[in-house]
Design a protein around this motif. Structure first.
Motif, PDB file in Angstrom:
ATOM      1  N   THR A  81      -7.213  -3.403   0.285  1.00 13.96           N
ATOM      2  CA  THR A  81      -6.732  -2.699  -0.900  1.00 13.96           C
ATOM      3  C   THR A  81      -5.333  -3.190  -1.231  1.00 13.96           C
ATOM      4  OG1 THR A  81      -7.983  -0.751  -0.229  1.00 13.96           O
ATOM      5  CG2 THR A  81      -6.310  -0.431  -1.914  1.00 13.96           C
ATOM      6  N   ALA A  82      -5.139  -3.599  -2.478  1.00 12.77           N
ATOM      7  CA  ALA A  82      -3.817  -4.045  -2.926  1.00 12.77           C
ATOM      8  C   ALA A  82      -3.048  -2.832  -3.453  1.00 12.77           C
ATOM      9  CB  ALA A  82      -3.959  -5.103  -4.010  1.00 12.77           C
ATOM     10  N   PHE A  83      -1.835  -2.642  -2.936  1.00 17.41           N
ATOM     11  CA  PHE A  83      -0.993  -1.509  -3.318  1.00 17.41           C
ATOM     12  C   PHE A  83       0.375  -1.977  -3.801  1.00 17.41           C
ATOM     13  CE2 PHE A  83      -3.451   1.088  -0.085  1.00 17.41           C
ATOM     14  CZ  PHE A  83      -3.944   2.028  -0.977  1.00 17.41           C
ATOM     15  N   VAL A  84       0.952  -1.188  -4.674  1.00 13.54           N
ATOM     16  CA  VAL A  84       2.344  -1.308  -5.090  1.00 13.54           C
ATOM     17  C   VAL A  84       3.024  -0.017  -4.647  1.00 13.54           C
ATOM     18  CG1 VAL A  84       3.934  -1.519  -7.039  1.00 13.54           C
ATOM     19  CG2 VAL A  84       1.742  -2.748  -7.069  1.00 13.54           C
ATOM     20  N   CYS A  91      -8.608   2.750   4.088  1.00  8.73           N
ATOM     21  CA  CYS A  91      -8.433   2.222   2.728  1.00  8.73           C
ATOM     22  C   CYS A  91      -9.665   1.441   2.277  1.00  8.73           C
ATOM     23  CB  CYS A  91      -7.178   1.351   2.634  1.00  8.73           C
ATOM     24  SG  CYS A  91      -5.661   2.323   2.549  1.00  8.73           S
ATOM     25  N   ARG A  92     -10.263   0.710   3.202  1.00  9.37           N
ATOM     26  CA  ARG A  92     -11.498  -0.002   2.841  1.00  9.37           C
ATOM     27  C   ARG A  92     -12.571   0.977   2.400  1.00  9.37           C
ATOM     28  NH1 ARG A  92     -11.249  -3.783   7.667  1.00  9.37           N
ATOM     29  NH2 ARG A  92     -13.081  -2.683   8.374  1.00  9.37           N
ATOM     30  N   ARG A  93     -12.725   2.049   3.125  1.00 10.64           N
ATOM     31  CA  ARG A  93     -13.741   3.044   2.746  1.00 10.64           C
ATOM     32  C   ARG A  93     -13.358   3.776   1.467  1.00 10.64           C
ATOM     33  NH1 ARG A  93     -15.004   4.617   8.638  1.00 10.64           N
ATOM     34  NH2 ARG A  93     -16.824   3.308   8.991  1.00 10.64           N
ATOM     35  N   CYS A 137      -3.510  -3.671   2.190  1.00 10.33           N
ATOM     36  CA  CYS A 137      -3.802  -2.814   3.331  1.00 10.33           C
ATOM     37  C   CYS A 137      -5.225  -3.119   3.779  1.00 10.33           C
ATOM     38  CB  CYS A 137      -3.675  -1.342   2.967  1.00 10.33           C
ATOM     39  SG  CYS A 137      -3.978  -0.284   4.416  1.00 10.33           S
ATOM     40  N   HIS A 138      -5.381  -3.377   5.077  1.00  9.48           N
ATOM     41  CA  HIS A 138      -6.675  -3.731   5.645  1.00  9.48           C
ATOM     42  C   HIS A 138      -7.255  -2.618   6.506  1.00  9.48           C
ATOM     43  CE1 HIS A 138      -6.234  -7.941   4.396  1.00  9.48           C
ATOM     44  NE2 HIS A 138      -4.944  -7.754   4.668  1.00  9.48           N
ATOM     45  N   PRO A 187       1.561 -10.570  -3.678  1.00  5.10           N
ATOM     46  CA  PRO A 187       1.416 -10.034  -2.323  1.00  5.10           C
ATOM     47  C   PRO A 187       2.514 -10.580  -1.420  1.00  5.10           C
ATOM     48  CG  PRO A 187      -0.239 -11.725  -2.753  1.00  5.10           C
ATOM     49  CD  PRO A 187       0.504 -11.508  -4.036  1.00  5.10           C
ATOM     50  N   THR A 188       3.156  -9.684  -0.682  1.00  4.91           N
ATOM     51  CA  THR A 188       4.242 -10.104   0.202  1.00  4.91           C
ATOM     52  C   THR A 188       3.945  -9.838   1.677  1.00  4.91           C
ATOM     53  OG1 THR A 188       5.386  -7.991  -0.066  1.00  4.91           O
ATOM     54  CG2 THR A 188       5.994  -9.795  -1.578  1.00  4.91           C
ATOM     55  N   ARG A 189       2.897  -9.058   1.961  1.00  7.33           N
ATOM     56  CA  ARG A 189       2.581  -8.785   3.364  1.00  7.33           C
ATOM     57  C   ARG A 189       1.190  -8.193   3.497  1.00  7.33           C
ATOM     58  NH1 ARG A 189       3.734  -3.161   4.696  1.00  7.33           N
ATOM     59  NH2 ARG A 189       4.593  -2.173   2.845  1.00  7.33           N
ATOM     60  N   ASN A 190       0.687  -8.248   4.716  1.00  8.77           N
ATOM     61  CA  ASN A 190      -0.556  -7.586   5.098  1.00  8.77           C
ATOM     62  C   ASN A 190      -0.196  -6.409   5.983  1.00  8.77           C
ATOM     63  OD1 ASN A 190      -2.798  -9.333   4.106  1.00  8.77           O
ATOM     64  ND2 ASN A 190      -1.722 -10.860   5.329  1.00  8.77           N
ATOM     65  N   TYR A 191      -0.876  -5.301   5.782  1.00  4.12           N
ATOM     66  CA  TYR A 191      -0.690  -4.132   6.641  1.00  4.12           C
ATOM     67  C   TYR A 191      -2.011  -3.837   7.349  1.00  4.12           C
ATOM     68  CZ  TYR A 191       0.107   0.505   8.369  1.00  4.12           C
ATOM     69  OH  TYR A 191       0.201   1.583   9.208  1.00  4.12           O
ATOM     70  N   ALA A 192      -1.932  -3.293   8.552  1.00  4.64           N
ATOM     71  CA  ALA A 192      -3.088  -2.990   9.403  1.00  4.64           C
ATOM     72  C   ALA A 192      -3.842  -4.287   9.716  1.00  4.64           C
ATOM     73  CB  ALA A 192      -4.010  -1.946   8.769  1.00  4.64           C
ATOM     74  N   SER A 193      -3.072  -5.270  10.131  1.00  4.86           N
ATOM     75  CA  SER A 193      -3.619  -6.610  10.370  1.00  4.86           C
ATOM     76  C   SER A 193      -4.688  -6.627  11.465  1.00  4.86           C
ATOM     77  CB  SER A 193      -2.502  -7.593  10.691  1.00  4.86           C
ATOM     78  OG  SER A 193      -1.790  -7.177  11.846  1.00  4.86           O
TER      79      SER A 193
END
Length: 146
Positions: free
Chosen positions: A40-43, A31-33, A26-27, A103-109
């Motif tokens: 941030t890497a999430f499952v 999440c960064r803050r 998640c970008h 990792p399979t995807r990026n979110y909030a690209s």
């Protein structure tokens, strides 16, 4: 498969039933803050597949979500919607052994920090090669952490 994890100090622990090796980055700025990272890497796991052995602390991070964390050591543990969420995101780094996840995807690209997407070309240093840090660990506890 059941996997365990928790915070850095060990006060908050969990067990999660994991059915997939998938994780995502998640970008988003929130999440960064919340984690202090470039992403941030999430499952993502079903809420009913997660059992907290000690209930985490929670803070409302936005009008629609809250985040579990440990108030003792500060470890961020996840993200969940306040309403209608059947799943919860658990921070990949809080798993005891996160190596199975991919990792399979990026979110909030739209918020990706391009300079941090591919760091494979950067020089690498092992922790045990840092004499200053190694000396501190040896002096304080007699060994370098795992």
């Amino acid at each position: 498969m059941e996997m365990t994890g928790g915070c850095q100090c060990g006060r908050v622990r969990y067990t999660a039933r994991i059915e997939s090796d998938e994780a995502y980055l998640c970008h988003c700025k929130m999440c960064r803050r919340a984690t202090g990272g470039a992403s941030t890497a999430f499952v993502n796991v079903p809420v009913d597949a997660l059992r907290w052995e000690a209930e985490p602390d929670w803070y409302r991070s936005s009008p629609i979500a809250h985040r579990p964390f440990c108030a003792t050591c500060g470890t961020p543990l996840g993200f969940a919607f306040l309403e209608g969420g059947e799943n919860i995101d658990i921070t990949l780094g809080s798993f005891d052994d996160p190596s199975r996840f991919r990792p399979t995807r990026n979110y909030a690209s739209e918020s990706i920090l391009p300079a941090w997407q591919d760091t494979a070309h950067l020089p690498a240093t092992r922790s045990d090669e840092n004499a200053s840090v190694t000396e501190r660990w040896m002096k304080t506890v007699g060994k370098v952490p795992d």
